[in-house]
Write an enzyme that holds these catalytic residues in place. Sequence first.
Site, PDB file in Angstrom:
ATOM      1  NE  ARG A  47       0.845   5.299  -4.770  1.00 42.91           N
ATOM      2  CZ  ARG A  47       1.418   4.105  -4.976  1.00 42.91           C
ATOM      3  NH1 ARG A  47       0.930   3.018  -4.408  1.00 42.91           N
ATOM      4  NH2 ARG A  47       2.500   4.012  -5.707  1.00 42.91           N
ATOM      5  CG  ASP A  79       3.714   5.860  -2.762  1.00 44.85           C
ATOM      6  OD1 ASP A  79       4.114   6.376  -3.809  1.00 44.85           O
ATOM      7  OD2 ASP A  79       3.850   4.649  -2.515  1.00 44.85           O
ATOM      8  CG  HIS A 134       7.174   5.029  -4.272  1.00 46.87           C
ATOM      9  ND1 HIS A 134       6.011   4.821  -4.971  1.00 46.87           N
ATOM     10  CD2 HIS A 134       8.044   4.086  -4.717  1.00 46.87           C
ATOM     11  CE1 HIS A 134       6.158   3.792  -5.798  1.00 46.87           C
ATOM     12  NE2 HIS A 134       7.396   3.330  -5.661  1.00 46.87           N
ATOM     13  CG  ASP A 155       8.814   0.676  -3.487  1.00 50.60           C
ATOM     14  OD1 ASP A 155       9.123   1.395  -2.515  1.00 50.60           O
ATOM     15  OD2 ASP A 155       7.765   0.814  -4.120  1.00 50.60           O
ATOM     16  CD  GLU A 156       7.498   0.414  -8.182  1.00 48.38           C
ATOM     17  OE1 GLU A 156       6.906  -0.443  -8.814  1.00 48.38           O
ATOM     18  OE2 GLU A 156       6.919   1.391  -7.676  1.00 48.38           O
ATOM     19  CE1 TYR A 193       2.462  -6.846  -3.815  1.00 46.86           C
ATOM     20  CE2 TYR A 193       2.551  -5.288  -5.632  1.00 46.86           C
ATOM     21  CZ  TYR A 193       3.101  -5.827  -4.484  1.00 46.86           C
ATOM     22  OH  TYR A 193       4.290  -5.347  -4.008  1.00 46.86           O
ATOM     23  CG  ASP A 196      -2.672  -3.518  -6.915  1.00 48.69           C
ATOM     24  OD1 ASP A 196      -2.221  -4.533  -6.352  1.00 48.69           O
ATOM     25  OD2 ASP A 196      -1.977  -2.786  -7.648  1.00 48.69           O
ATOM     26  CD1 TRP A 216       0.222  -2.991  -4.265  1.00 49.55           C
ATOM     27  CD2 TRP A 216       0.944  -1.120  -3.287  1.00 49.55           C
ATOM     28  NE1 TRP A 216       1.411  -3.277  -3.640  1.00 49.55           N
ATOM     29  CE2 TRP A 216       1.877  -2.151  -3.030  1.00 49.55           C
ATOM     30  CE3 TRP A 216       1.193   0.155  -2.760  1.00 49.55           C
ATOM     31  CZ2 TRP A 216       3.032  -1.949  -2.275  1.00 49.55           C
ATOM     32  CZ3 TRP A 216       2.337   0.351  -2.023  1.00 49.55           C
ATOM     33  CH2 TRP A 216       3.247  -0.687  -1.782  1.00 49.55           C
ATOM     34  CB  THR A 217      -5.536   2.444  -2.860  1.00 52.43           C
ATOM     35  OG1 THR A 217      -4.614   3.414  -2.361  1.00 52.43           O
ATOM     36  CG2 THR A 217      -5.759   1.370  -1.826  1.00 52.43           C
TER      37      THR A 217
END
Length: 496
Positions: free
Chosen positions: A123, A152, A213, A269-270, A366, A368, A417-418
């Site tokens: 990110r 990602d 991602h 993930d996701e 996390y 973030d 996470w950025t």
Amino acid sequence: MMEVRLITGLMATWLLSACTGRDGVVPVIPEPARVHFFIGKTQVEDPAGAEYKESALFGKEAYRIDISRNRIVVTAGTDAGRFYADQTLLQLYEVYGAGQVPCCRIEDAPRYSWRSFMLDESRHFFGEEYVLRTLDLMARYKLNKFHWHLTDTDGWRLEINAFPELTRVGSVGNHTDIEAPAAFYTQEQVRRIIAYAAERQIEVIPEVDMPGHATAAIRAYPALGGGFHPDYPNFTYNIGLEETCSFLETVLDEVAALFPGRYIHLGGDEVSYGWSAWDDCPEILALMEREGLHDKAAVCAFFLGRMARYILNIGKIPVVWCDAQEMGLDEKEVTVAWWRHDREDLLARCLEAGLSTVLCPRLPLYFDYVQSPDHVEGAKWRKTESSDLEDLYGFPDNRASFPADISSIIGLSAHLWTERIETPERADFMTWPRMLALAETSWTLPERKEYALFLDRLPDQLAYLSSRHVYYYHPLAPDSTPEPPMPVRYHQPTNH
Ligand code: TNX
């Protein structure tokens, strides 16, 4: 082989108030497993003797330090043990001053073997210097796994010789600026970083996230894309296409050759964010028909099973996010990272299956998520809840609702996470001093942890962090380090 090292000279002082022989604590983070103060001796007998070998503390990363008036004896069976003894001694010297450390015996070993920090450089990209400093600081606090999130949606950050477009095209842009210049690690840089980490007893775990991602990779190789979703365009690979699978296997071959560690993280993930696009994808529909897969979760589990076995066949251990278990991945040899704190049922499923499980729930792990309700730039759970240092310090022992049998939990991991972190200054601010709480709670046994003592020890460590130019959040004096803002363009919705 047990090794004993002597350091001679005026090493210690007798702690006058505590020299009658008693167990205690030392101002070190993470707090060692056992500390015994004693009246100073000039000689420590049999430092590698039977008593130590039989000690319950003996283990791969264990060490013992005997500090008497004229010398220090370090005993350890491995390089890791010796390294951790040095870290403990360094902190003792810093706090007490040379020659002023109280005479004591310290016996130490970690609670968990997996003590990890994850940095998302897709990110936003922070670069080699930032990573090396992170490794230095992790090592000082005895963290031993650096999980590197390198691919990602916003950027592909790892040079892959077989597919040069991944970095030529896929590394351009970041989460706040789609035109940011190309930024990635060459394989030579990666080797340097891995070697630097290894000298500090840290294993680097690369993550190549799939099949979701994947936007940056698909930007570089559009033929691998699994269809268009208006909110998540080209988020997933087309995993019905054999070309995609062999592309990813070639990437994994290169990654396995580059990273000498035991683990490769496959993500997983996701995927559902983008998988409605699979409904119109002929190759996915053909795969479903061919393999008798009834829904998209089954497609994903089938694919992750194939990739996990590929990794096992090349002699590595696959790591997946716990979404893979939800989708039905049936593979015993994976290590699972449980991040969905609102889904303890998934944790229970991993533990019941006896899978090696790493705990990394959003709250409290996390980084973030903001550390204080006053902070405005980071994430908040359900838009209101911040993440609390004391809660992190007490984790996981403060979770009464966790399953009773937690024997397959191998450790903890914190994740930066950025999406909302653009500069090193903001990365520092979100990471520290939480990293210290992570270090202590993943190393020190619960009966040795005490939040008030941890806070007492914080100022010494914050002073050290200042000397390394770390822009930490100061929970005891918040005004001293205000929250660094995100750039104005971040707040313009079209940019992310
Ligand atoms: C979830 S954790 C993600 C990341 C995001 C993060 C933001 C995980 C496996 N996926 O892609 O960056 O939330 O908090």
